[in-house]
Design a protein around this motif. Structure first.
Motif, PDB file in Angstrom:
ATOM      1  N   PHE A   1       0.833  -1.199   0.000  1.00 23.09           N
ATOM      2  CA  PHE A   1       0.000   0.000   0.000  1.00 23.09           C
ATOM      3  C   PHE A   1       0.870   1.251   0.000  1.00 23.09           C
ATOM      4  O   PHE A   1       0.665   2.181  -0.791  1.00 23.09           O
ATOM      5  N   THR A   2       1.864   1.260   0.867  1.00 29.25           N
ATOM      6  CA  THR A   2       2.748   2.423   0.960  1.00 29.25           C
ATOM      7  C   THR A   2       3.488   2.636  -0.352  1.00 29.25           C
ATOM      8  O   THR A   2       3.633   3.770  -0.815  1.00 29.25           O
ATOM      9  N   ARG A   3       3.932   1.531  -0.937  1.00 29.79           N
ATOM     10  CA  ARG A   3       4.714   1.668  -2.156  1.00 29.79           C
ATOM     11  C   ARG A   3       3.853   2.233  -3.278  1.00 29.79           C
ATOM     12  O   ARG A   3       4.233   3.206  -3.923  1.00 29.79           O
ATOM     13  N   THR A   4       2.666   1.665  -3.501  1.00 27.81           N
ATOM     14  CA  THR A   4       1.872   2.139  -4.639  1.00 27.81           C
ATOM     15  C   THR A   4       1.296   3.523  -4.376  1.00 27.81           C
ATOM     16  O   THR A   4       1.153   4.311  -5.295  1.00 27.81           O
ATOM     17  N   ASN A   5       0.957   3.806  -3.112  1.00 25.61           N
ATOM     18  CA  ASN A   5       0.296   5.085  -2.867  1.00 25.61           C
ATOM     19  C   ASN A   5       1.261   6.238  -2.647  1.00 25.61           C
ATOM     20  O   ASN A   5       0.907   7.383  -2.904  1.00 25.61           O
ATOM     21  N   PHE A   6       2.463   5.961  -2.135  1.00 18.70           N
ATOM     22  CA  PHE A   6       3.354   7.073  -1.833  1.00 18.70           C
ATOM     23  C   PHE A   6       4.696   6.977  -2.530  1.00 18.70           C
ATOM     24  O   PHE A   6       5.108   7.891  -3.236  1.00 18.70           O
ATOM     25  N   LEU A   7       5.383   5.827  -2.348  1.00 22.71           N
ATOM     26  CA  LEU A   7       6.779   5.780  -2.787  1.00 22.71           C
ATOM     27  C   LEU A   7       6.916   5.941  -4.297  1.00 22.71           C
ATOM     28  O   LEU A   7       7.850   6.570  -4.778  1.00 22.71           O
ATOM     29  N   LEU A   8       5.963   5.374  -5.042  1.00 20.12           N
ATOM     30  CA  LEU A   8       6.093   5.441  -6.505  1.00 20.12           C
ATOM     31  C   LEU A   8       5.957   6.875  -7.000  1.00 20.12           C
ATOM     32  O   LEU A   8       6.516   7.236  -8.027  1.00 20.12           O
ATOM     33  N   LYS A   9       5.200   7.698  -6.265  1.00 19.86           N
ATOM     34  CA  LYS A   9       4.975   9.070  -6.728  1.00 19.86           C
ATOM     35  C   LYS A   9       5.988  10.036  -6.132  1.00 19.86           C
ATOM     36  O   LYS A   9       6.048  11.193  -6.523  1.00 19.86           O
ATOM     37  N   PHE A  10       6.755   9.556  -5.167  1.00 20.68           N
ATOM     38  CA  PHE A  10       7.612  10.467  -4.416  1.00 20.68           C
ATOM     39  C   PHE A  10       8.941  10.681  -5.132  1.00 20.68           C
ATOM     40  O   PHE A  10       9.649   9.736  -5.443  1.00 20.68           O
ATOM     41  N   GLU A  11       9.249  11.941  -5.404  1.00 22.17           N
ATOM     42  CA  GLU A  11      10.515  12.264  -6.059  1.00 22.17           C
ATOM     43  C   GLU A  11      11.546  12.590  -4.995  1.00 22.17           C
ATOM     44  O   GLU A  11      11.394  13.552  -4.257  1.00 22.17           O
ATOM     45  N   SER A  12      12.586  11.783  -4.910  1.00 20.06           N
ATOM     46  CA  SER A  12      13.611  12.075  -3.917  1.00 20.06           C
ATOM     47  C   SER A  12      14.931  12.370  -4.620  1.00 20.06           C
ATOM     48  O   SER A  12      15.250  11.736  -5.624  1.00 20.06           O
ATOM     49  N   PRO A  13      15.689  13.323  -4.092  1.00 17.98           N
ATOM     50  CA  PRO A  13      16.976  13.617  -4.746  1.00 17.98           C
ATOM     51  C   PRO A  13      18.008  12.518  -4.507  1.00 17.98           C
ATOM     52  O   PRO A  13      19.015  12.452  -5.205  1.00 17.98           O
ATOM     53  N   LEU A  14      17.736  11.666  -3.507  1.00 21.50           N
ATOM     54  CA  LEU A  14      18.717  10.644  -3.144  1.00 21.50           C
ATOM     55  C   LEU A  14      18.732   9.532  -4.196  1.00 21.50           C
ATOM     56  O   LEU A  14      17.694   9.003  -4.555  1.00 21.50           O
ATOM     57  N   ARG A  15      19.911   9.189  -4.667  1.00 21.30           N
ATOM     58  CA  ARG A  15      19.981   8.164  -5.717  1.00 21.30           C
ATOM     59  C   ARG A  15      20.827   6.959  -5.310  1.00 21.30           C
ATOM     60  O   ARG A  15      20.775   5.929  -5.955  1.00 21.30           O
ATOM     61  N   THR A  16      21.646   7.122  -4.291  1.00 18.90           N
ATOM     62  CA  THR A  16      22.560   6.033  -3.950  1.00 18.90           C
ATOM     63  C   THR A  16      22.387   5.633  -2.495  1.00 18.90           C
ATOM     64  O   THR A  16      22.058   6.458  -1.653  1.00 18.90           O
ATOM     65  N   GLY A  17      22.641   4.382  -2.247  1.00 17.50           N
ATOM     66  CA  GLY A  17      22.528   3.880  -0.882  1.00 17.50           C
ATOM     67  C   GLY A  17      23.841   3.970  -0.139  1.00 17.50           C
ATOM     68  O   GLY A  17      24.693   4.805  -0.444  1.00 17.50           O
ATOM     69  N   LEU A  18      23.999   3.093   0.840  1.00 13.18           N
ATOM     70  CA  LEU A  18      25.205   3.118   1.658  1.00 13.18           C
ATOM     71  C   LEU A  18      26.426   2.749   0.823  1.00 13.18           C
ATOM     72  O   LEU A  18      26.370   1.857  -0.016  1.00 13.18           O
ATOM     73  N   PRO A  19      27.537   3.420   1.071  1.00 11.50           N
ATOM     74  CA  PRO A  19      28.715   3.216   0.214  1.00 11.50           C
ATOM     75  C   PRO A  19      29.587   2.060   0.682  1.00 11.50           C
ATOM     76  O   PRO A  19      29.472   1.586   1.814  1.00 11.50           O
ATOM     77  N   GLN A  20      30.453   1.630  -0.201  1.00 13.07           N
ATOM     78  CA  GLN A  20      31.496   0.662   0.139  1.00 13.07           C
ATOM     79  C   GLN A  20      32.493   1.353   1.058  1.00 13.07           C
ATOM     80  O   GLN A  20      32.859   2.505   0.828  1.00 13.07           O
ATOM     81  N   MET A  21      32.911   0.679   2.123  1.00 11.07           N
ATOM     82  CA  MET A  21      33.882   1.298   3.031  1.00 11.07           C
ATOM     83  C   MET A  21      35.066   0.379   3.250  1.00 11.07           C
ATOM     84  O   MET A  21      35.104  -0.365   4.233  1.00 11.07           O
ATOM     85  N   PRO A  22      36.063   0.389   2.342  1.00  9.21           N
ATOM     86  CA  PRO A  22      37.251  -0.425   2.566  1.00  9.21           C
ATOM     87  C   PRO A  22      38.009   0.115   3.780  1.00  9.21           C
ATOM     88  O   PRO A  22      38.174   1.332   3.911  1.00  9.21           O
ATOM     89  N   LEU A  23      38.460  -0.782   4.643  1.00  8.87           N
ATOM     90  CA  LEU A  23      39.146  -0.335   5.850  1.00  8.87           C
ATOM     91  C   LEU A  23      40.635  -0.156   5.567  1.00  8.87           C
ATOM     92  O   LEU A  23      41.472  -0.934   6.032  1.00  8.87           O
ATOM     93  N   GLY A  24      40.960   0.854   4.790  1.00 12.11           N
ATOM     94  CA  GLY A  24      42.349   1.239   4.552  1.00 12.11           C
ATOM     95  C   GLY A  24      43.229   0.087   4.108  1.00 12.11           C
ATOM     96  O   GLY A  24      42.843  -0.695   3.238  1.00 12.11           O
ATOM     97  N   PRO A  25      44.410  -0.044   4.734  1.00  8.34           N
ATOM     98  CA  PRO A  25      45.363  -1.063   4.275  1.00  8.34           C
ATOM     99  C   PRO A  25      44.872  -2.490   4.515  1.00  8.34           C
ATOM    100  O   PRO A  25      45.304  -3.414   3.833  1.00  8.34           O
ATOM    101  N   LEU A  26      43.969  -2.666   5.504  1.00  9.20           N
ATOM    102  CA  LEU A  26      43.481  -4.019   5.782  1.00  9.20           C
ATOM    103  C   LEU A  26      42.797  -4.626   4.565  1.00  9.20           C
ATOM    104  O   LEU A  26      42.852  -5.829   4.327  1.00  9.20           O
ATOM    105  N   ALA A  27      42.109  -3.756   3.789  1.00 11.04           N
ATOM    106  CA  ALA A  27      41.348  -4.258   2.653  1.00 11.04           C
ATOM    107  C   ALA A  27      42.252  -4.768   1.547  1.00 11.04           C
ATOM    108  O   ALA A  27      41.787  -5.422   0.619  1.00 11.04           O
ATOM    109  N   ASP A  28      43.540  -4.458   1.628  1.00 14.62           N
ATOM    110  CA  ASP A  28      44.446  -4.877   0.560  1.00 14.62           C
ATOM    111  C   ASP A  28      45.071  -6.241   0.818  1.00 14.62           C
ATOM    112  O   ASP A  28      45.811  -6.749  -0.022  1.00 14.62           O
ATOM    113  N   ILE A  29      44.805  -6.818   1.984  1.00 15.85           N
ATOM    114  CA  ILE A  29      45.340  -8.157   2.224  1.00 15.85           C
ATOM    115  C   ILE A  29      44.696  -9.101   1.219  1.00 15.85           C
ATOM    116  O   ILE A  29      43.472  -9.114   1.074  1.00 15.85           O
ATOM    117  N   PRO A  30      45.493  -9.877   0.508  1.00 17.75           N
ATOM    118  CA  PRO A  30      44.872 -10.791  -0.457  1.00 17.75           C
ATOM    119  C   PRO A  30      43.951 -11.779   0.266  1.00 17.75           C
ATOM    120  O   PRO A  30      44.262 -12.229   1.364  1.00 17.75           O
TER     121      PRO A  30
END
Lengths: 442, 445
Positions: B247-276
Motif C-alpha cells: 500500500f505504501t509503495r503504490t500510494n506514496f513511494l512510486l509518486k515520491f521524487e527524492s533527490p537521493l539516488r545512492t545507498g550506503l557506500p562501500q567502506m574499505p578499511l584502509g590497508p586491511l582491505a588490501d590483504i589478499p
C-alpha cells in the motif's frame, strides 16, 4: 502495557461450567468474526480517508490554505465522498451495480468464481488447524496442483499417441493428477514435521518458493506453448475441462481451437458468465470434509492429535500417520483449488498464476474457526472483497493492497478476539480456541 | 538396521554425491567440442584465482597472487568419493550425536564447491569475490537470526521476522527518501553529489529500526497481553507487512521524487582491505555488514556474560523460576521482543539501503524464514547462527556466481538452492537441537 497483573476472566476456571444452550447458537458463534470484519473494514476506511491520492482531491496550495492541516480539514467533505465511493465501488464490483440490473449476474458470478479456490484452500488450512498444524503452504500446493492438472489436461493424449481422450477418462484423470500433486506437496512437510520435528511453517514456506521455481522452469521449458507470445502452457483439451454453467459458446480462435463445454448456452451478454462446475466441487468437498471430521474415526483422530497429542499417543493413535494424513488431505484440497482454476476457469496455466492465496486461506480458516460449513460464508466474503477491490481501485485510485491490510486486521482480530470483545463488551463464550502443537522439535 | 536420523542424513549425502558426479560427467561430456580442443572429460581444468587487490587499483590487469588450477573431474570425484565414504561410515556406525550436522554442512559446502568448479570448467573464478559475496549476502540472514535468538531465548517464538524486515525495509527507505528531500530539496548540492549523503541514510536506518521495533511491539502485545498463539501472531505480522508495504509503495513511494539516488557506500578499511583473500572477505564491505559482525559477537557477549543475558535465558528456559527470584517475566519479554524487532529492522535496512537502493514488493523473498532456519542450525547461539547464515548465503552467492558462466543447469534450479538447503538442514538438525524450554509458551502466574 503493564496489564499483566489483571489476569483476564477466562483464564480463571469457573467452578462448575453450566452447559447453556444459546438461543441462536450460530449467531453467538459468528458475532465475534462479524465484528472483527466490521472493525477491520472501519480501520480500512480510516486509512482510505487519510491516504486518498492527490489527483482525486483539490491540490494543496499554500496561498489558498494556511497549512497542511488546514488543507486536510477543508477537504474533509471531499475525502468523505471518495471514501464512500471506495466502498460503493467495492460493493458494486462484488455484487453488481443495482441501478443497472444487467451487471448483477456477471458480478455475482465473478464473486463466486473468485471464492471457489478460497473455499477449497480455506478447507485445506482448516483441516490442518484441526490437527494442530499450521499450513502456510497452500500457495505451493495450489501451484503444484495446477501444474499436475495442466500436465494431464493438456498433454495426456500425446502420451498415448491419440488425438483426444473421452471426457469420462480425461476429466477425472486431470482432477486426480492435480489432487495427487497437491497432496504430495502437503505430505512432504507433514512427514518432516512428524519424523524430524521441522516446523511446518518454515518448511511449507520453503516449499512455496520451490514450487514457484518449478512452475517457472516448466512453463518456460517443457510445457511452454511455442506458438504463444505469453509465457503459458498450451490450451487444455476440451474433454478435460470442467464445464461452465451458463455462458456463450467459446470462440475457438481464442482458445487454440478447443470448444469448451457448458451446461447452458446463451446469447445474452449479461449472462455470459465465468462461473464453472468448480464451485459445485467445492461445495461437495465442504460436505465431505464435514463428514470426515465429524462422522469418522479418522476425523476424531485428527482432532484428538490436534487437541492433545500426548493423550492421542496414550490412546494408541498413530501420530505420524495422522499428521502426514492431515497434511496430505490439506495438500490435496489446495491442489484441487489450483486444478479448478486451471481446468475450469483459465484453460491454461500462465507464468503469473496465483498470488497470496496461501495467506488468504489462513484468514478464511481462522474466520470460520476451522468449521468446514462456516468456510463457505467466510470464503464468499473474501471473494467479494477481492472482486470488489478492482472496482474500488478504478473508482478511487486506492491500491488493492488496502485489501491485504484489511485482511491482516481481520486475522488479528479473530486471533486476538479479546480485542474485539473488549471493544464491544462481549462476554467470552466457552471453548472455540485454536491450539497448536508448539515448539520446534518433537 | 533401524532407520535413524544419522542414517537418513548419510543416505542423503551419498545420494547427492552420486547424482552430482553423474551430472558433472554428463555435462562435461556435452562440452567436448572441436572448438574446445579437449579430448576427454578428464582434460577440463578449473582455475581459482586470488587477485591482488592492492595492485589491481593501479593496474586492473595485475597478475593474481595465486592461481590454482584444479583438474575439474578429478577434484569433484575425490570430493564425492569422500562424501560417499563418510556417509557410508555414518550409516554403519550410526553415531548417537555430534556427527550429523558437521556431515550435513560438509555435504552442502563441498557440494557447492563442486558446483562452482563444474560451472567454471575450462574457465577461471575469482575466489575472494565469491567469498566476500557470501559474507555480504549472509548479512540480512545473520541479523535476522540474531533477532530470532533474542526473541526465542526469552521464550517468544517469532515467525514474523520476515514481516518485520519487509516493513523496516519499506519505511527505512521512505525515511531516507523523505528526509533527503526535506534537507536538500529537489536536488543534492554540488558537494553532496560526488560524496555520500550520510544524514538521510542514517535517518533511514533509524527509521528502519523504529519500524521493526513497532512491528515487534505489536507481536509482543498480541502474544503476551492477548495470549494469541505466537505462530498466528507472527503470521499476522507477515501478512500485515505485505499489505502495509504494498500500500505504501503504490500510494506514496512510486509518486515520491527524492533527490537521493545512492545507498550506503562501500567502506574499505584502509590497508586491511588490501590483504589478499582476507581483505575483500572481511575488510571491504558496506556499513551494515560490519555492523552485523559486531552484532554477532556483541550479542554473544551480552547473552552469556551479562546480567541481562542471564535473565533473558532464564525467562526462556524456566520462567517460573525467574519469576520466583523477582524477574518480571512478561515485562522482560516485551522488552526483548522489541529489541529483537529493532535488530530485524537493521536487517530490513540492509535490503533497501545497502543491498540495493530502493524498495520492491516482497524484496525480502523468504530470507526471514531462512534466518529462522539459521538460528535453529546454530542451536540458538549467535556464533552458530552466523555460521548457518553463511551456509545459506553461500547457496545464494553460488546461484548468482554461476549465472555469469554458461552453466547448463537451469537457473530456476539454482534459485531453488537456498530453499532446498534450508529444508535439508531443518530436517537434519532439528531433532538434535533443543529450543529454549519455554519457547512459545505463554507465561501466566
Amino acid at each position: 502495557m503493564a496489564n499483566e497483573q489483571q489476569a483476564p476472566a477466562e483464564t480463571q476456571k469457573p467452578a462448575e461450567p453450566k452447559p447453556t444452550k444459546p438461543s441462536l447458537p450460530w449467531l453467538s458463534e459468528a458475532i465475534v468474526p462479524l465484528l472483527a470484519i466490521l472493525t477491520a473494514v472501519l480501520i480500512g476506511a480510516v486509512i482510505v480517508f487519510i491516504s486518498i491520492p492527490s489527483n482525486k482531491l483539490p491540490a494543496f496550495d499554500l496561498s489558498l490554505y494556511g497549512s497542511r492541516s488546514d488543507w486536510f480539514f477543508s477537504t474533509l467533505p471531499e475525502r468523505l465522498r471518495v471514501t464512500l465511493s471506495a466502498f460503493t465501488g467495492l460493493f458494486s464490483g462484488a455484487f453488481g451495480d443495482w441501478s443497472k440490473p444487467s451487471t448483477i449476474p456477471g458480478a455475482i458470478s465473478n464473486t463466486l468464481v473468485e471464492s471457489t479456490p478460497y473455499i477449497l484452500a480455506g478447507l485445506a488450512v482448516a483441516v490442518t488447524f484441526k490437527a494442530g498444524l499450521f499450513n502456510v503452504g497452500a500457495e505451493g500446493q495450489l501451484l503444484m496442483g495446477a501444474l499436475g492438472s495442466v500436465a494431464v489436461a493438456a498433454f495426456m493424449p500425446q502420451w498415448f499417441g491419440v488425438a483426444s481422450l473421452p471426457a469420462i477418462i480425461h476429466l477425472p484423470a486431470a482432477l486426480l493428477a492435480g489432487v495427487l500433486a497437491g497432496a504430495m506437496w502437503g505430505i512432504i512437510p507433514g512427514y518432516l514435521r512428524a519424523k524430524t520435528g521441522a516446523h511446518e511453517v518454515i518448511t511449507t514456506i520453503m516449499l512455496n518458493y520451490i514450487a514457484l521455481q518449478i512452475m517457472d522452469y516448466l512453463i518456460n521449458g517443457v510445457m511452454k506453448d511455442k506458438s504463444a507470445t505469453l509465457q503459458r502452457t498450451p490450451f487444455i483439451h476440451e474433454n478435460a475441462a470442467l464445464p461452465r454453467i451458463v455462458s456463450k459458446a467459446t470462440d475457438p480462435s481464442l482458445t487454440g481451437g478447443q470448444a469448451y463445454p457448458r451446461l447452458f448456452t446463451t446469447t445474452d451478454s449479461a449472462w455470459d458468465l465465468r462461473i464453472h462446475m468448480g464451485i459445485v466441487i467445492a461445495f461437495l468437498m465442504v460436505g465431505l470434509i464435514w463428514w470426515l471430521m465429524n462422522r469418522t474415526p479418522k476425523g476424531f483422530e485428527i482432532k484428538t492429535v490436534g487437541e492433545n497429542p500426548e493423550a492421542a499417543r496414550y490412546a494408541g493413535m498413530n501420530i505420524t500417520g495422522t499428521v502426514v494424513g492431515a497434511m496430505g488431505i490439506s495438500g490435496a484440497l489446495a491442489g484441487l483449488a489450483g486444478t479448478s482454476q486451471v481446468i475450469g476457469l483459465e484453460y491454461n496455466l500462465k507464468a503469473v498464476f496465483s498470488s497470496g492465496l496461501g495467506f488468504d486461506s489462513l484468514a478464511i480458516a481462522l474466520l470460520a474457526k476451522s468449521n468446514p460449513i462456516a468456510i463457505v460464508p467466510a470464503a464468499l466474503f473474501w471473494g467479494a472483497l477481492r472482486t470488489g477491490a478492482g472496482a474500488m481501485q478504478i473508482n478511487t485510485g486506492i491500491s488493492i493492497n488496502l485489501i491485504n491490510i484489511i485482511q491482516a486486521l481481520v486475522i488479528m482480530f479473530i486471533a486476538a478476539d479479546q480485542i474485539v470483545r473488549w471493544i464491544y463488551r462481549i462476554k467470552q463464550a466457552e471453548g472455540g480456541k485454536i491450539t497448536f502443537n508448539r515448539s520446534w522439535g518433537k | 538396521m533401524k532407520f535413524t536420523r544419522a542414517r537418513g542424513v548419510g543416505l542423503l549425502g551419498i545420494f547427492i554425491a552420486i547424482v552430482l558426479i553423474f551430472a558433472v560427467n554428463n555435462s562435461l561430456g556435452n562440452k567436448i567440442t572441436e572448438k574446445s580442443k579437449i579430448q576427454s572429460i578428464w582434460g577440463f581444468t578449473s582455475t581459482i584465482r586470488i587477485p591482488d587487490s592492492a595492485k589491481m587499483k593501479e593496474d586492473p590487469k595485475a597478475p593474481p597472487v595465486a592461481a590454482i588450477e584444479l583438474p575439474t573431474m578429478i577434484t569433484i570425484s575425490l570430493i564425492c568419493g569422500a562424501l560417499v565414504l563418510a556417509g557410508g561410515s555414518l550409516i554403519a556406525k550410526n553415531p548417537e550425536r555430534g556427527w550429523v550436522a558437521p556431515y550435513m554442512s560438509s555435504v552442502i559446502a563441498l557440494g557447492f564447491f563442486s558446483i562452482l568448479l563444474w560451472a567454471v570448467a575450462n574457465n577461471s573464478v575469482d575466489l575472494s569475490d565469491t567469498l566476500s559475496r557470501v559474507v555480504r549476502l549472509g548479512t540480512p540472514i545473520a541479523i535476522g537470526a540474531l533477532a530470532g535468538i533474542v526473541c526465542e531465548r526469552s521464550g517468544v517464538v517469532n515467525i514474523g521476522i520476515e514481516g518485520m524486515m519487509l516493513t523496516a525495509a519499506c519505511f527505512g527507505y521512505a525515511a531516507a527518501a523523505i528526509s533527503a528531500r526535506a534537507i536538500y530539496g529537489d536536488a543534492l548540492p554540488e558537494s553532496a553529489v560526488r560524496g555520500v549523503v550520510w544524514m538521510p541514510l542514517i535517518i533511514g536506518i533509524l527509521g528502519a529500526i523504529v519500524t521493526g521495533g513497532m512491528m515487534a511491539a505489536l507481536h509482543a502485545w498480541l502474544s503476551i497481553r492477548f495470549k494469541v498463539d505466537q505462530v498466528i501472531s507472527g503470521t499476522v505480522i507477515n501478512i500485515m507487512a505485505v499489505g502495509i508495504t504494498g500500500f505504501t509503495r503504490t500510494n506514496f513511494l512510486l509518486k515520491f521524487e527524492s533527490p537521493l539516488r545512492t545507498g550506503l557506500p562501500q567502506m574499505p578499511l584502509g590497508p586491511l582491505a588490501d590483504i589478499p583473500l582476507l581483505g575483500p572477505i572481511l575488510f571491504d564491505h558496506k556499513p551494515i555488514t560490519y555492523l552485523m559482525i559486531l552484532m554477532v559477537f556483541g550479542l554473544n557477549f551480552f547473552l552469556f556474560r551479562t546480567v541481562w543475558g542471564l535473565r533473558t535465558r532464564a525467562i526462556g528456559e524456566h520462567p517460573k523460576a525467574a519469576d520466583t527470584v523477582g524477574i518480571n517475566v512478561n515485562r522482560m519479554r516485551y522488552r526483548n521482543v522489541i529489541i529483537g524487532g529493532m535488530i530485524a529492522g537493521v536487517a530490513g535496512a540492509w535490503f533497501s539501503l545497502e543491498g540495493s537502493f530502493g524498495f520492491d514488493d516482497g524484496m525480502t523473498s523468504g530470507q526471514g524464514f531462512i534466518s529462522l532456519a539459521a538460528m535453529i542450525f546454530g542451536k540458538w547461539n549467535p556464533i552458530g547462527a552466523f555460521g548457518g547464515s553463511l551456509l545459506f548465503s553461500s547457496a545464494d552467492a553460488l546461484q548468482l556466481k554461476v549465472q555469469a558462466y554458461s552453466f547448463d543447469l537451469p537457473s530456476q534450479f539454482m534459485q531453488m538452492l537456498p530453499y532446498v538447503v534450508t529444508l535439508i538442514v531443518l530436517a537434519g538438525v532439528i531433532g538434535r537441537a533443543r529450543p529454549p524450554a519455554a519457547s512459545g509458551k505463554v507465561y501466566e502466574k
